[in-house]
Motif scaffolding. Structure first.
Motif: not given
Length: 441
Positions: A172-178, A180-185, A300-304, A375-385
């Motif tokens: 959850n990118t929002k919780l990481f931002d709150q 103050g943590l960098s996102y997982p790599t 509608k979760v902000s995620y990575g 189209a799948y990757v556009k609809e579901y971001p992260g699907g390519d990962k």
């Protein structure tokens, strides 16, 4: 989710166990026809045949299956394909197949969970597709290694992958931002994961850094396998349980530390609550698969998405492929037609209209360049990962009879450890002892 089950991690093996016991009466064969010959030897592509296809789908996806069956019939007017879900739920298919083996009324093709491979391969009712899929025109190597291995029992291929997936880290990118943590790599270790989980946990807001199912189901068990493999351990040594090795103990200890010492891990008594808590913002990191993207999008979760944390640079994951099992009816034309249909259905062109259309990963690597994949990757971001992460799915869960019982025993062991009632060594030793007589090659 359009499948009758939410995703591979939510499968209940308790029901599968009783079905497996029913199948035991049919065992003694291998993944081949009863005569020991190729079930499709002498196949006439022009022969008039009717095939039964148990799709394992809900109403919406069943409609797509019917349309595809009709499309194939247009191309091959001599082949009629009767489609149906096969059972009320996908979990019930193994019981239905078992009863059908006894009564002689089983389908030509059925959707099956990968965890059933050992039972089905030993039933004596599946076709041996080894030579067929290894023909260069089939493109067998376009399927991931774990998917190919799941469709293989005792060196013989009994089916073709119907669904591929894997576990990765969804955050959850929002919780990481709150926080103050960098996102997982892609370079994250499990120590990095543990540190972040502690920092993200906030009892005041009822937010946990991560979560784990302690239901004792396959969801509980298969989340441990990547850590075991990353540490260099094995599930089995031949047919002997080996997960209670020092590597297995170390893997489970890393989870225990988060659950018991840090209290940064939400323990889900079911298989379903933690994804909902992730979607509502109460869990910051979830180890899950591409099926979760559908519900995350709806919430509608902000995620990575990132690949799993690693141990000593090894980021191996686990895949839960499912399989189109092909059965032998002592009719060479039905056997040959079922092979040709599944080859067509799992081709890059048609699979793009099947799996990608219902939110699943593509079966074949060659689908990456299709417009449907874009189209799948556009609809579901992260699907390519998740698709790229298939390269980290280097081995499969054992395709042996008795895996479901082993899984229950390991799942119960993990639950005891994460709830602080047993040590990793004791719990895994007990599970290995209970599983020793259930696993057969």
């Amino acid at each position: 989710m359009t499948y009758l089950r939410r995703g591979p991690v939510f499968r209940s093996l308790a029901g599968g166990l009783s079905a497996a016991l029913l199948l035991s009466a049919c065992m003694g064969g291998t993944a081949t026809d009863k005569s020991g010959k190729d079930a499709a030897a002498g196949y006439d592509p022009k022969a008039t045949v009717t095939l039964t296809w148990w799709t394992g789908q809900t109403e919406a996806a069943e409609t797509t299956a019917e349309q595809l069956a009709a499309q194939y019939h247009t191309l091959h007017p001599n082949v009629t394909i009767k489609t149906s879900p096969g059972a009320p739920t996908t979990d019930d298919l193994l019981t239905k197949l078992s009863a059908g083996f006894t009564a002689g009324s089983y389908p030509d093709i059925s959707y099956t969970f990968g965890s059933w491979a050992g039972e089905l391969g030993a039933s004596g009712h599946t076709q041996d597709l080894t030579s067929y899929v290894n023909d260069p025109t089939f493109g067998w190597n376009e399927f991931s290694p774990a998917a190919r291995e799941t469709a293989t029992v005792n060196g013989k291929v009994f089916g073709v992958p119907s669904l591929v997936d894997n576990l990765a880290l969804i955050y959850n990118t929002k919780l990481f931002d709150q926080a103050g943590l960098s996102y997982p790599t892609a370079q994250w270790s499990w120590d990095d994961f543990r540190t972040a989980a502690k920092k993200l946990t906030n009892p005041a807001t009822k937010v946990y850094g991560t979560a784990y199912s302690v239901s004792g189901s396959e969801d509980t068990t298969w989340h441990l396998w990547p850590l075991l493999w990353q540490h260099g351990g094995k599930i089995l040594d031949g047919t002997k349980p080996a997960f209670n090795s020092p590597e297995g103990v170390a893997a489970l200890e890393s989870l225990r530390q988060m659950a018991v010492d840090d209290k940064s891990m939400y323990l889900d008594q079911t298989d379903e609550q933690y994804p909902r808590l992730f979607n509502s913002g109460h869990i910051a990191m979830m180890l899950s698969g591409p099926w979760s993207l559908l519900d995350i999008k709806a919430a509608k979760v902000s995620y990575g998405v990132a690949e799993l944390p690693g141990f000593n640079g090894d980021h191996e994951t686990v895949s839960g492929p499912d399989v189109w099992a092909l059965f032998d009816h002592q009719d060479v034309n039905r056997a040959g037609a079922s092979r040709d249909f599944i080859k067509w259905l799992t081709s890059a062109q048609i699979d793009a209209k099947w799996n990608l259309a219902i939110g699943n990963l593509p079966l074949r690597s060659s689908e990456q360049n299709t417009p449907e994949y874009a189209a799948y990757v556009k609809e579901y971001p992260g699907g390519d990962k998740f698709f790229a992460n298939l390269a980290n799915a280097k081995q499969a869960r054992p395709t042996v009879a008795g895996y479901d019982e082993l899984s229950r025993n390991v799942g119960d062991a993990i639950a005891k450890v994460l709830q602080g009632t047993q040590s990793p060594q004791k719990a895994l030793d007990d599970a290995a002892k209970k599983s020793a007589d259930s696993v057969t090659g």
